[in-house]
Design an enzyme around this catalytic site. Sequence first.
Site, PDB file in Angstrom:
ATOM      1  N   ILE A 295       2.236   2.041  -3.765  1.00 44.78           N
ATOM      2  CA  ILE A 295       1.443   2.929  -4.707  1.00 44.78           C
ATOM      3  C   ILE A 295       0.851   4.314  -4.290  1.00 44.78           C
ATOM      4  O   ILE A 295      -0.699   3.696  -3.166  1.00 44.78           O
ATOM      5  CB  ILE A 295       0.103   1.716  -4.975  1.00 44.78           C
ATOM      6  CG1 ILE A 295       1.236   0.310  -5.225  1.00 44.78           C
ATOM      7  CG2 ILE A 295      -1.009   2.033  -6.235  1.00 44.78           C
ATOM      8  CD1 ILE A 295      -0.170  -0.738  -5.753  1.00 44.78           C
TER       9      ILE A 295
ATOM     10  N   ASP B  82      -0.381  11.909   1.234  1.00 47.18           N
ATOM     11  CA  ASP B  82      -0.687  11.569   0.123  1.00 47.18           C
ATOM     12  C   ASP B  82      -1.677  12.492  -0.212  1.00 47.18           C
ATOM     13  O   ASP B  82      -1.804  12.906  -1.931  1.00 47.18           O
ATOM     14  CB  ASP B  82      -0.657  10.128  -0.372  1.00 47.18           C
ATOM     15  CG  ASP B  82       0.200   9.226  -0.164  1.00 47.18           C
ATOM     16  OD1 ASP B  82       1.093  10.302   0.267  1.00 47.18           O
ATOM     17  OD2 ASP B  82       0.409   8.812  -0.421  1.00 47.18           O
TER      18      ASP B  82
ATOM     19  N   VAL C 241       1.004  -1.323   0.225  1.00 45.44           N
ATOM     20  CA  VAL C 241       0.086  -0.286  -0.281  1.00 45.44           C
ATOM     21  C   VAL C 241       1.041   1.103  -0.010  1.00 45.44           C
ATOM     22  O   VAL C 241       0.910   2.213  -0.960  1.00 45.44           O
ATOM     23  CB  VAL C 241      -1.427   0.135   1.111  1.00 45.44           C
ATOM     24  CG1 VAL C 241      -1.969   1.243   1.562  1.00 45.44           C
ATOM     25  CG2 VAL C 241      -2.051  -1.445   0.774  1.00 45.44           C
ATOM     26  N   ALA C 242       2.644   1.341   1.165  1.00 47.42           N
ATOM     27  CA  ALA C 242       2.971   2.402   0.902  1.00 47.42           C
ATOM     28  C   ALA C 242       3.564   3.016  -1.026  1.00 47.42           C
ATOM     29  O   ALA C 242       3.738   4.041  -1.475  1.00 47.42           O
ATOM     30  CB  ALA C 242       3.542   2.138   1.991  1.00 47.42           C
TER      31      ALA C 242
ATOM     32  N   ASN D  99       0.521   7.882   5.155  1.00 48.77           N
ATOM     33  CA  ASN D  99      -0.194   8.072   3.599  1.00 48.77           C
ATOM     34  C   ASN D  99      -1.711   8.903   3.598  1.00 48.77           C
ATOM     35  O   ASN D  99      -1.700   9.927   2.696  1.00 48.77           O
ATOM     36  CB  ASN D  99      -0.277   6.834   3.166  1.00 48.77           C
ATOM     37  CG  ASN D  99       0.927   6.374   2.621  1.00 48.77           C
ATOM     38  OD1 ASN D  99       1.805   6.681   2.819  1.00 48.77           O
ATOM     39  ND2 ASN D  99       0.811   5.124   1.826  1.00 48.77           N
TER      40      ASN D  99
ATOM     41  N   GLU E 107      -1.973   5.769  -4.439  1.00 49.71           N
ATOM     42  CA  GLU E 107      -3.381   5.677  -4.798  1.00 49.71           C
ATOM     43  C   GLU E 107      -4.326   6.453  -5.236  1.00 49.71           C
ATOM     44  O   GLU E 107      -5.308   6.493  -6.733  1.00 49.71           O
ATOM     45  CB  GLU E 107      -4.339   4.964  -3.249  1.00 49.71           C
ATOM     46  CG  GLU E 107      -4.339   5.546  -2.343  1.00 49.71           C
ATOM     47  CD  GLU E 107      -3.096   4.600  -1.620  1.00 49.71           C
ATOM     48  OE1 GLU E 107      -3.386   5.317  -0.289  1.00 49.71           O
ATOM     49  OE2 GLU E 107      -2.497   4.677  -2.267  1.00 49.71           O
TER      50      GLU E 107
ATOM     51  N   ASP F  33      -2.586  32.474 -38.010  1.00 47.63           N
ATOM     52  CA  ASP F  33      -3.518  33.502 -38.769  1.00 47.63           C
ATOM     53  C   ASP F  33      -3.031  34.848 -37.788  1.00 47.63           C
ATOM     54  O   ASP F  33      -2.262  35.048 -37.022  1.00 47.63           O
ATOM     55  CB  ASP F  33      -4.595  33.303 -38.416  1.00 47.63           C
ATOM     56  CG  ASP F  33      -5.608  34.083 -39.487  1.00 47.63           C
ATOM     57  OD1 ASP F  33      -4.886  34.163 -40.619  1.00 47.63           O
ATOM     58  OD2 ASP F  33      -6.676  33.972 -39.870  1.00 47.63           O
TER      59      ASP F  33
END
Length: 901
Positions: free
Chosen positions: A305, A738, A302-303, A734, A307, A349
């Site tokens: 990735i 995160d 878990v750490a 996290n 999420e 243009d």
Amino acid sequence: MRQSRSYRLSVQNPCYNMTMESIKLKAYKHSIPSLEELLDTDTEKGLSSQEAASRLSANGFNIISTGRRFNILLLFLRQYKSPVVYLLLVAAALTAIYREWPDAVAIMIVIAINTLTGFLMEFQAERSMNALKQLTHVSVRVYRDGILQILEAENIVPGDVIYLEAGDIVPADGRIIKTAGLLVDEATLTGESVPVEKNERDITTEVLLAEQTNCLFKGTAIRRGTVTMLCTATGMRTELGNIAEMLETTIKPATPLEKKLAVFSSQLLILSLILVAFIAVAGLVNRQPLIEIIRIAIALSVAAIPEGLPVVATLALARGMIRMAKQCIIVKHLMAVETLGATTVICTDKTGTLTENDLELVQLAFPPAFTWNKEAPSSIRSDESYKRFYQVAVLCNTASVSPGKDGKLNTTGDPLEISLLKFAIQHGCDTCNGVATYAKTGEYPFSSETRIMAMQHQGGDRMLVTAKGAAEDLLQHCTHILENNEVRKLNAGDVNKWLKHTAWLAGEGLKPLAFAYNECEESRHAILDGLIFIGVGGFLDPPRMDIAASLSQCRSAGIRVVMLTGDHPATAIHIASQLGLADNTRAITGREMPPFNELDATGKKYWLQTGIFARVSPAQKLDYIKVLQEEHEVVAMTGDGVNDAPALRKADIGIAMGIRGSQVSREAADMILQDDSFNSLVKAIREGRIIFDNIRRFIIYLLSCNLSELLIVGTIALLDLPFRLLPLQILLINLVTDVLPALALGITKGDDAVMKKTPRLLSAPVISRAKWKAIVIYAVIIGTFTLLAGQVAVITSMNAGNVLFFTLIFSQLLHVLNMTDAKDTFHDNYIVNNRYVWLALVLSSSIVILVTIVPALARPFRLHLLNFEESLLVLFFSLVSLFVIRIIKKLGVERYARNSL
């Protein structure tokens, strides 16, 4: 207006829908009078505003439902469809099996918090994208209350009378009332690759959709000509609506950025599995309990990735797009933002983008030597030349000018045609009566290829043809010239004289336009044949005063700007020299550009070295883009006409004009400039670079934080250190680090330095090899000083587990301040000046303190309040981690300045 019962009872009459359905399916078989009766409308004046409002209430908005509805419940449940959540659920189940109820409950709480956070972020991103969609309304010209008005296409109702011209997207299904030279691209419905001719003639037999030549259908494109259409079906009752109902919901393909983020996740997953294997072996060697090894392994996975990364990236993109929308920049696709930052060449243009697009007729010249200019308005004469010029100005014109309630003029149409009508009105010409005394019988619409427009009108017993266009093209169709109130044969000397005068006007920075007419007894199929030349006018369109600074920004950013215009080369060179656009005063004209398949290496090199292209057609713009892309340039192309659509699609970033751009060009483009300004384009590139840098910045932050957790847990397991970082503590870290800090980094405004870097390669990964090295360095520094803090705590008999936890979490929170460039000072940079960063630090710290001081929350995480000595130790090592990273970045300033982190 007539009041038929069929429509007055439409809201309450159940048979109404059946009637409308039959009209929708069989409109091509009805005559115009029949449809006029059925729909209770007036094909000359249209509906009244009151009646239109009533029908809108009965029929609903003219929109196509995609079948995808925003469902809050499904959005919430989707948060649980993640391998990360599955791992946490397994961890919770295992802890429950071993009757460690506090851990099991705490893990479930963390799952709930994580999913709630993801839900809130996705919900905000969805709201941001919906707000963005509201900014991309399509307008259409509709007759209401007898006046041609501009309305939003979604407000069209059956019975409306709609006026369309080349470049417009047909907003609804309808029956053609009258048309001129109409050519329609129906590929979206029929698959027919070649545009088809349309007319107003009745059809009495059953025919297929592709053979309904007297009808137009929603979503098709007007390629040539003009048309007045009676709307017979809107929204889901249209043929396009039928297709929409039959389509099954499809999965939207991932964008390049999403694919790159997926690569990160796979790389991190592999890394975490390798570390988990090592840790499992170390745990077995050290005879740790199996449940502890499993819990640590799951926590490590878990750490590893982050999420929240895809959701934070989406939210950053959506927020950036909304911010751009507030600056008149509509970005239609998320993936376009990534490409914006990599742009190396802008093909722009001239008219309206580099200039004001506020045309004013300032000079007129008629044979043999009659001239008028704005500085001497008394030179206006009352002879045949001026009479014929006024006829062209008023009759060969699709714009409209009318008095407004505030005393100002209400204008609709092309700026050049508006300026002609304004000139005629200012000099005493009765434009309304001028039009009323003639009935239009034919039309030759303007196109980028011919650069000529002509109208044929019936006036009494004679036909009058009026024409205007580029002098070099219009003179090819002239056989006579009007001179001293008499018509004589046009000779080669006349042609050369007026071409030279046209070139002189262009050299003075004016847009030249030639005028011609013809009068005959009967209608002619080829209305351009045998025209009589009248003279030439010069229109002033001054350059935008603030363009020079934007061009300077482009040069600093390593972006080359090239002008591609349909104007005279002398005009293009004059404007370019005023703006400092090109290093040379040489322009390549369309006549000098061979087709792409005939272009050799020398020709391609010559094109690449030239900064001005004049009198170019849309096809030649497409060829030029091909040459640039062969050289691996990332091309941004501006366009406004219907024929610019292929070039806009071919370019890496197609940019349509919001004011003068056709609906076809806006549909083909990735981005729309609502103010038609080149400055907005440069702002968009700057925003695109900032958004991409923000995404890369919070990716580096997240990965370095997560990797530091992996290194700490792995080192503790391998060395069997006397302290632990518990799985629940990792989950809490996290949760705190995160989300809020990453979001704050995602909305950083950036600084001017972003436009002083060379464009990145579009094929380059989001995280380069150098940045991966930096991530590892950051993680090692954070991990090392966190472990040192834990070891010092052991030596001094402090609670090492708590010290380890708080040192890691505050080191990671302070690490957000390192996400700036090496050359920036510590106390004054775009990260320090971002108030959201400080807000994120305060809120995240508050969450940690709250968890610590509330016994019910602290107990599952094995946390307690730090004493004074422990607090000093945590603060010291957290700050040391911060400053060591800053010092390393400063020591490598030259390297990092080129590849900032």
